[in-house]
Design an enzyme around this catalytic site. Structure first.
Site, short mmCIF file in Angstrom:
data_model
loop_
_atom_site.label_atom_id
_atom_site.label_comp_id
_atom_site.label_asym_id
_atom_site.label_seq_id
_atom_site.Cartn_x
_atom_site.Cartn_y
_atom_site.Cartn_z
N GLY A 242 6.37 -20.40 3.73
CA GLY A 242 6.91 -19.07 4.16
C GLY A 242 7.81 -18.85 5.30
O GLY A 242 8.22 -17.70 5.65
N GLU A 274 3.18 -25.75 3.96
CA GLU A 274 4.18 -26.01 2.51
C GLU A 274 5.50 -25.44 2.87
O GLU A 274 5.91 -24.73 2.18
CB GLU A 274 3.41 -25.56 1.48
CG GLU A 274 1.88 -25.94 1.28
CD GLU A 274 1.38 -24.95 0.04
OE1 GLU A 274 2.12 -24.31 -0.34
OE2 GLU A 274 0.07 -25.13 0.00
N PRO A 275 6.07 -25.67 4.01
CA PRO A 275 7.34 -25.13 4.28
C PRO A 275 8.42 -25.66 3.36
O PRO A 275 8.67 -26.88 3.02
CB PRO A 275 7.69 -25.55 5.57
CG PRO A 275 7.12 -26.87 5.90
CD PRO A 275 5.71 -26.95 5.14
N GLY A 276 9.22 -24.61 3.10
CA GLY A 276 10.51 -25.39 2.01
C GLY A 276 11.77 -24.73 2.74
O GLY A 276 12.56 -25.47 3.47
N ARG A 277 11.87 -23.29 2.95
CA ARG A 277 13.03 -22.79 3.38
C ARG A 277 13.58 -23.14 4.89
O ARG A 277 14.75 -23.36 4.97
CB ARG A 277 13.09 -21.36 3.47
CG ARG A 277 14.15 -20.63 3.76
CD ARG A 277 13.76 -18.93 3.93
NE ARG A 277 13.03 -18.66 2.78
CZ ARG A 277 13.39 -17.90 1.87
NH1 ARG A 277 14.58 -17.50 2.01
NH2 ARG A 277 12.61 -17.34 1.15
N CYS A 342 30.35 -11.33 -15.26
CA CYS A 342 30.42 -9.89 -15.81
C CYS A 342 29.18 -9.09 -15.40
O CYS A 342 28.61 -8.78 -16.40
CB CYS A 342 30.97 -9.89 -17.18
SG CYS A 342 32.06 -11.18 -17.84
N TYR A 371 16.96 -22.44 -1.99
CA TYR A 371 16.83 -21.70 -3.03
C TYR A 371 18.44 -21.36 -3.56
O TYR A 371 18.72 -20.18 -3.94
CB TYR A 371 16.14 -20.22 -3.03
CG TYR A 371 14.35 -20.69 -2.60
CD1 TYR A 371 13.86 -21.44 -3.41
CD2 TYR A 371 14.02 -20.50 -1.30
CE1 TYR A 371 12.45 -21.43 -3.01
CE2 TYR A 371 12.94 -20.73 -0.88
CZ TYR A 371 12.18 -21.36 -1.71
OH TYR A 371 10.67 -21.74 -1.33
N1 LLP Z 1 4.21 -22.87 -1.50
C1 LLP Z 1 4.20 -22.20 -2.39
C2 LLP Z 1 2.82 -21.97 -3.20
C3 LLP Z 1 5.20 -21.37 -2.76
O1 LLP Z 1 5.09 -20.49 -3.97
C4 LLP Z 1 6.36 -21.45 -1.81
C5 LLP Z 1 7.63 -20.41 -2.38
C6 LLP Z 1 6.44 -22.13 -1.03
C7 LLP Z 1 5.21 -22.93 -0.39
C8 LLP Z 1 7.49 -22.43 0.09
O2 LLP Z 1 7.79 -21.30 0.91
P1 LLP Z 1 9.00 -21.29 1.87
O3 LLP Z 1 8.51 -22.00 3.01
O4 LLP Z 1 10.32 -21.79 1.23
O5 LLP Z 1 9.19 -19.89 2.17
N2 LLP Z 1 13.81 -17.67 -4.38
C9 LLP Z 1 13.05 -17.05 -3.05
C10 LLP Z 1 12.08 -17.80 -2.49
C11 LLP Z 1 10.74 -17.86 -3.34
C12 LLP Z 1 9.62 -18.60 -2.95
C13 LLP Z 1 8.81 -18.99 -3.71
N3 LLP Z 1 7.63 -19.72 -3.08
C14 LLP Z 1 14.46 -17.02 -2.22
O6 LLP Z 1 15.32 -17.23 -2.57
O7 LLP Z 1 14.18 -16.12 -1.20
#
Ligand code: LLP
Length: 413
Positions: A242, A274-277, A342, A371
């Site tokens: 997050g 658990e970082p993604g973004r 469209c 994403y």
């Molecule tokens: N762990 C869990 C259990 C999650 O559900 C998520 C993201 C993450 C880690 C990674 O979160 P991050 O670090 O990337 O914020 N499509 C949306 C974001 C959806 C996130 C879903 N879960 C967007 O484009 O903003």
């Protein structure tokens, strides 16, 4: 905290590292996604350094960008991984990532997915409901195989982010509340094949203020202590993902503050995150070409060759992304940047101040490494676009553009 300026103008051309984006457009075509290798490396390292005090186990959230080359890069950097489907397991397995570097999250795992996780002995399975604990318990018993599990606790904390990506409130489907934790524990205690090793929460995505993490973790740590006192050998606490990135000029999360809090509050536990973004978001741009400009009742629209099917964040969350021309253009005006799909939600930018863009001009939609491609679709029968990885002064295609044949490959008459 400062992320490197991976994307820059040099002599009137826009570069990713040392490759001009116009060069990529010429060779690969548009639309396409472009990622910077060095940006991914530096954000991964930045995170590890920011939290060096607590030496976290960083589990990259595969869902943010699951291209095989990106996964391979993160594997080489020493990352562990957070998966949410059998498909993500398959991707990592194919990349040679050992299951003991995977945690499996998600609110609805199928029996097949649970069985796969048990059979392949992943590092930890994050349970999200009592029914899941019941199903897992049965699988482990039948297979006589031990499963390391952790509980995702629902702390009822507001992450202060967009409602669609906020996940830690009582009203959300995610995690277990206190009553469900109690019920889950009864099942766990009765089954010698279930080993409860962790507890954590994931309160949402694109979170810029660290206070909600600290509030959630106060509750998580109380629970961790209770569980230890009941005899569960809790090894780790999981902060979830997050961490937000600045899409405009918002201040980035205060990692120093959070790291100090964690060091003090969680001593004696391993920290997972658990970082993604944060790792891939700033590394990517979506490159699209202006087809032309039109005005409707005095309002101007640049119509581009990329659409909401290729990049859905503005349509889905009204998300702001900077849009930059790839060459320096004269003049200035206010316009929307829209795609060919469209739907009126098919836009990348609204009422944006832009230079005058001739047909054929390239636009970079910024900060689309997370994403972006992963949420793309074939809507309007548009083939999914190519993905490119830049490394210093060279680049290569890491996913080729789909063809029209690909569109109907799985269909039968
Ligand atoms: N762990 C869990 C259990 C999650 O559900 C998520 C993201 C993450 C880690 C990674 O979160 P991050 O670090 O990337 O914020 N499509 C949306 C974001 C959806 C996130 C879903 N879960 C967007 O484009 O903003």
């Amino acid at each position: 905290m400062k992320l490197p300026d991976t994307y820059q103008y040099k002599d009137g051309r826009f570069y990713c590292e040392n490759v001009g984006l116009d060069q990529i457009a010429l060779e690969v075509g548009t639309p396409c996604y472009i990622y910077s290798k060095s940006s991914i490396e530096s954000s991964f390292r930045l995170l590890s350094e920011a939290f060096v005090k607590v030496d976290p186990l960083v589990c990259y959230a595969v869902k943010a960008n699951s291209n095989q080359s990106i996964l391979m890069l993160l594997k080489e950097l020493g990352s562990s991984f957070d998966i949410v489907s059998g498909g993500e397991f398959f991707r990592l397995d194919r990349s040679g990532v050992s299951p003991d570097r995977m945690i499996f999250s998600g609110v609805g795992k199928t029996l097949d997915e649970l069985t796969l996780a048990v059979e392949r002995s992943i590092f930890c399975l994050v349970v999200e409901s009592v029914f899941e604990v019941t199903q897992l318990s049965k699988i482990c018993q039948e297979k006589r195989k031990l499963s390391r599990i952790s509980i995702r606790f629902n702390p009822d904390i507001d992450a202060g982010t967009h409602p669609y990506i906020s996940t830690g409130l009582a009203q959300h489907k995610f995690g277990l509340d206190m009553a469900a934790v109690e019920a889950g524990l009864e099942i766990i205690q009765d089954n010698p094949f279930l080993e409860l090793v962790g507890i954590g929460s994931h309160i949402g995505s694109q979170i810029l203020d660290v206070q909600p993490y600290m509030d959630a973790f106060d509750k998580v740590m109380q629970l961790a202590e209770q569980l230890r006192s009941k005899g569960h050998a809790i090894e780790h606490v999981d902060l979830g993902g997050g961490f937000g990135i600045p899409y405009r000029d918002e201040p980035a999360p205060d990692f120093d503050l959070l790291a100090s809090f964690l060091a003090e509050r969680c001593s004696g536990y391993r920290i997972l995150m658990e970082p993604g973004r944060f790792i891939v978001g700033k590394a990517g741009v979506f490159l699209t070409k202006v087809l032309g400009c039109k005005t409707n009742h005095g309002k101007s629209f640049y119509v581009v060759d990329g659409g909401m099917n290729d990049f859905i964040r503005p349509a889905l969350y009204n998300a702001y992304h900077n849009v930059l021309p790839v060459s320096e253009c004269e003049g200035t005006g206010i316009a929307d940047v829209v795609g060919p799909v469209c739907e009126s939600s098919d836009f990348f930018a609204k009422d944006r101040t832009l230079p005058n863009l001739p047909p054929g001009e390239l636009l970079a939609v910024m900060d689309t490494g997370a994403y972006g491609f992963v949420s793309s679709s074939n809507y309007n029968s548009r083939p999914r676009v190519a993905e490119v990885l830049v490394d210093d002064d060279s680049f290569r295609i890491i996913r080729s553009r789909e063809s029209w044949d690909d569109l109907i490959r799985h269909e039968e008459i």
